[in-house]
Scaffold this active site. Structure first.
Site, PDB file in Angstrom:
ATOM      1  N   HIS A 105       0.824  -1.212   0.000  1.00 41.49           N
ATOM      2  CA  HIS A 105       0.000   0.000   0.000  1.00 41.49           C
ATOM      3  C   HIS A 105       0.846   1.245   0.000  1.00 41.49           C
ATOM      4  O   HIS A 105       0.430   2.291  -0.496  1.00 41.49           O
ATOM      5  CB  HIS A 105      -0.989  -0.034   1.161  1.00 41.49           C
ATOM      6  CG  HIS A 105      -2.083  -0.992   0.892  1.00 41.49           C
ATOM      7  ND1 HIS A 105      -2.058  -2.273   1.344  1.00 41.49           N
ATOM      8  CD2 HIS A 105      -3.198  -0.870   0.130  1.00 41.49           C
ATOM      9  CE1 HIS A 105      -3.125  -2.902   0.887  1.00 41.49           C
ATOM     10  NE2 HIS A 105      -3.840  -2.082   0.159  1.00 41.49           N
TER      11      HIS A 105
ATOM     12  N   CYS B 185      -9.780  -4.120 -10.027  1.00 39.55           N
ATOM     13  CA  CYS B 185      -9.323  -2.884  -9.388  1.00 39.55           C
ATOM     14  C   CYS B 185      -7.938  -3.020  -8.759  1.00 39.55           C
ATOM     15  O   CYS B 185      -7.458  -2.095  -8.136  1.00 39.55           O
ATOM     16  CB  CYS B 185     -10.343  -2.396  -8.356  1.00 39.55           C
ATOM     17  SG  CYS B 185     -10.491  -3.485  -6.944  1.00 39.55           S
TER      18      CYS B 185
HETATM   19  C1  PEP Z   1      -6.375  -5.558  -4.151  1.00 46.68           C
HETATM   20  O1  PEP Z   1      -6.157  -6.293  -3.196  1.00 46.68           O
HETATM   21  O2  PEP Z   1      -6.049  -5.837  -5.328  1.00 46.68           O
HETATM   22  C2  PEP Z   1      -7.048  -4.258  -3.945  1.00 46.68           C
HETATM   23  C3  PEP Z   1      -7.441  -3.506  -4.946  1.00 46.68           C
HETATM   24  O3  PEP Z   1      -7.218  -3.840  -2.659  1.00 46.68           O
HETATM   25  P1  PEP Z   1      -6.015  -3.265  -1.774  1.00 46.68           P
HETATM   26  O4  PEP Z   1      -4.818  -3.098  -2.667  1.00 46.68           O
HETATM   27  O5  PEP Z   1      -6.481  -1.978  -1.194  1.00 46.68           O
HETATM   28  O6  PEP Z   1      -5.826  -4.336  -0.750  1.00 46.68           O
END
Ligand code: PEP
Ligand code: MG
Length: 565
Positions: free
Chosen positions: A179, A490
């Site tokens: 993240h 996503c």
């Molecule tokens: C993912 O896990 O691909 C996602 C879009 O959520 P995050 O990156 O916020 O965990």
């Protein structure tokens, strides 16, 4: 190009300046005030956590409070201050850093894990140390236009970076799927991660070039290298500007299949630019950074959330904004700060698990999103779903919220779409069943990959085997898309233009990416034939290894839009 600023291993080193012997009492006074303030903060945190989670969880703050007044540390500080004659924060910082080094070397996992708590106390005290009025820092490190070099940056640290002063950052740990890296992309900050021996081998003040595209840090570049990079940068900026000009063109394939191209959003400052970017709304709003922001003011209540969500919905109208409910835990911001760290946070208390075990807090968010839906077009989705029980639980609470709003006489969109993230293999396997309960799926490829092939998305040691095209991952994605509800992508995979043909071919109806990637993904989609993608995806699903899958998709990408490579 900028000056390197090397942050010490554990938290930002405070500015350092020399003091006179007669200033020592005043320094102690400042320090005592900071300790008292920190004590008050810790006590109030303890009470808060006690209320939410109980006395056992809150007991961690007793350890923090004990460390705050630790006699060994204070004794060392007392000795070092007159001999160093430097401001008290820098001496305290050095003393605590040494202490942490000793703790790290101890052959006891429990004691080693306490280092994080000590780091938290150190940060608090430093933050609470008000600058001395008469002290003019003499040896401040350069802070303007610097490239930050740090051992580690948490998502919270990254969210707090001041873009007007930091040109980019480089870390010794981390991975491109973390993240921290995702936030860097949203902030438009070049970043390079997993550089071994970075902190030890680099010096503050060295000129450096940071190439976030290719993941390169060059310290002390030659005149020739600087020139090369200046040209490269100008070329990249020009190419990007040209792509941005096409932002109003529809994201339809050559044979007329529309793929909704939406934006992933993390910060409020992005709201304004979403429309300008040509995004068809927001496919993923990661609400955790708003809800658990590091400003220490605590979670916003329903009213504050409603105002915030309403602004986003209005900014994107008539397009849809998908609000993902709080996804705390894992490598992100913890739901309850400073509470005992989990051994396996990725498998622990995160996402929908947190929300379902804190229904009152969860319902505040659900009501706020529902109310915002009255002002435009909103959708909601739940993260980290592993099966039907969580879906039923979340839908039940959502229904209760609808009922409560009706009773209050507050309006909302009765037809607001409800979806779930597919990012746990168990959920992907059950997609055909889950499809009966929700309006859409959104595949989080970052977590789906992490959990399917058991590769920690944050651990730089295994980053090279993190493969979104692993056949196991791809088959789970295909299975999800065949379940009969619209399915978005996503995760970061959606922004990889080599893999857009695979996503389109498997049946993705939407791709949601960080705003900076929208222009390039738009052009990619517009140059693809859906039928060709489908045929390629059929082959890819029969492939035995990730390299073959990537190569099949990449070849079609290269044939369809060579200009983008
Ligand atoms: C993912 O896990 O691909 C996602 C879009 O959520 P995050 O990156 O916020 O965990
Ligand atoms: Mg995820």
């Amino acid at each position: 190009m900028g000056m390197l600023r090397v942050e010490a291993r554990d938290c930002a080193a405070p500015p350092m300046w020399t003091i006179k012997a007669e200033e020592i009492p005043a320094e102690w006074e400042r320090f005592e005030t900071a300790l008292t303030k920190t004590e008050e903060e810790l006590m109030s945190l303890k009470q808060r956590v006690e209320k939410i989670s109980g006395a056992t969880e809150a007991a961690i703050f007793d350890a923090h409070l004990l460390f705050l007044r630790d006699r060994t540390i204070l004794g060392k500080l007392n000795k070092e201050l007159p001999s160093r004659l430097q401001n008290i924060e820098s001496v305290y910082y050095a003393v605590v850093q040494n202490f942490m080094e000793v703790m790290r070397a101890v052959d006891d996992p429990y004691l080693r894990s306490r280092v994080l708590d000590i780091r938290d106390v150190l940060q608090r005290v430093l933050r609470n140390l008000k600058p001395a009025t008469n002290a003019a820092p003499q040896k401040q490190e350069p802070v303007d236009s610097c490239i930050l070099a740090a051992y580690e940056l948490t998502p919270g640290d990254t969210a707090d970076l001041d873009k007007s002063r930091v040109l980019g950052f480089v870390t010794e740990t981390g991975s491109t799927m973390s993240h921290t890296a995702i936030l860097a992309r949203s902030l438009g900050l070049p970043a390079v991660v997993a550089v071994p021996r970075l902190v030890i081998d680099s010096r503050s003040g060295s000129p450096a070039i940071l190439d976030g595209y290719d993941g390169i840090l060059i310290i002390n570049p030659s005149a020739e290298t600087r020139k090369k990079y200046n040209t490269l940068r100008a070329e990249r900026e020009k190419a990007y500007r040209e792509l941005v000009r096409m932002r109003d063109l529809p994201t339809d394939t050559l044979d007329g299949r529309h793929i909704r191209l939406a934006a992933n959003v993390e910060f409020a400052h992005e709201f304004k630019s979403i429309r300008e970017s040509g995004a068809e709304g927001v496919g993923l709003y990661r609400t955790e950074f708003f809800l658990l922001g590091s400003d220490g003011r605590g979670m916003p209540d329903e009213e504050a959330q409603y105002e915030h969500y309403r602004r986003l919905v209005e900014a994107c109208s008539p397009h849809e904004v998908i609000f993902r409910t709080l996804d705390a835990g894992g490598d992100k911001l913890p739901f309850e700060p400073l509470v005992e760290k989990e051994d396996n946070p990725a498998l622990g208390w995160r996402g929908i698990r947190v929300s379902l075990s804190r229904p009152e807090i969860f319902k505040q968010q659900l009501r706020a999103v529902l109310r915002a839906s009255a002002h435009g077009h909103a959708g909601i989705m739940f993260p980290m779903v592993s099966g039907i029980t969580e879906v039923r639980g979340a839908l039940k609470l959502l229904e209760e919220c609808r009922e409560e709003l009706r009773e209050r006489g507050q309006t909302f969109d009765e037809k607001m779409r409800v979806g779930i993230m597919i990012e746990v293999p168990g959920a992907a396997m059950m997609a055909d069943v889950l499809a009966h309960y929700v309006d859409f799926f959104s595949i989080g490829t970052n977590d789906l990959t992490q959990y399917t092939i058991a590769v920690d998305r944050v651990n730089y040691r295994v980053a090279s085997i993190f493969r979104v095209t692993h056949p196991g991952v791809v088959r789970l994605m295909a299975r999800t898309m065949q379940a009969g509800v619209p399915t978005a992508i996503c995760g970061e995979m959606g922004g990889d233009i080599s893999l857009v043909p695979l996503l389109v071919g498997m049946g993705a109806t939407e791709i949601s990416v960080g705003a900076h990637l929208l222009p390039v993904v738009r052009v990619a989609i517009r140059h693809l034939s859906y039928e060709e993608c489908r045929a390629m995806a059929q082959k890819a699903l029969q492939a035995e290894d990730s390299a073959t899958i990537r190569s099949l998709s990449h070849s079609l990408a290269l044939k369809s839009y060579p200009q983008l490579f």
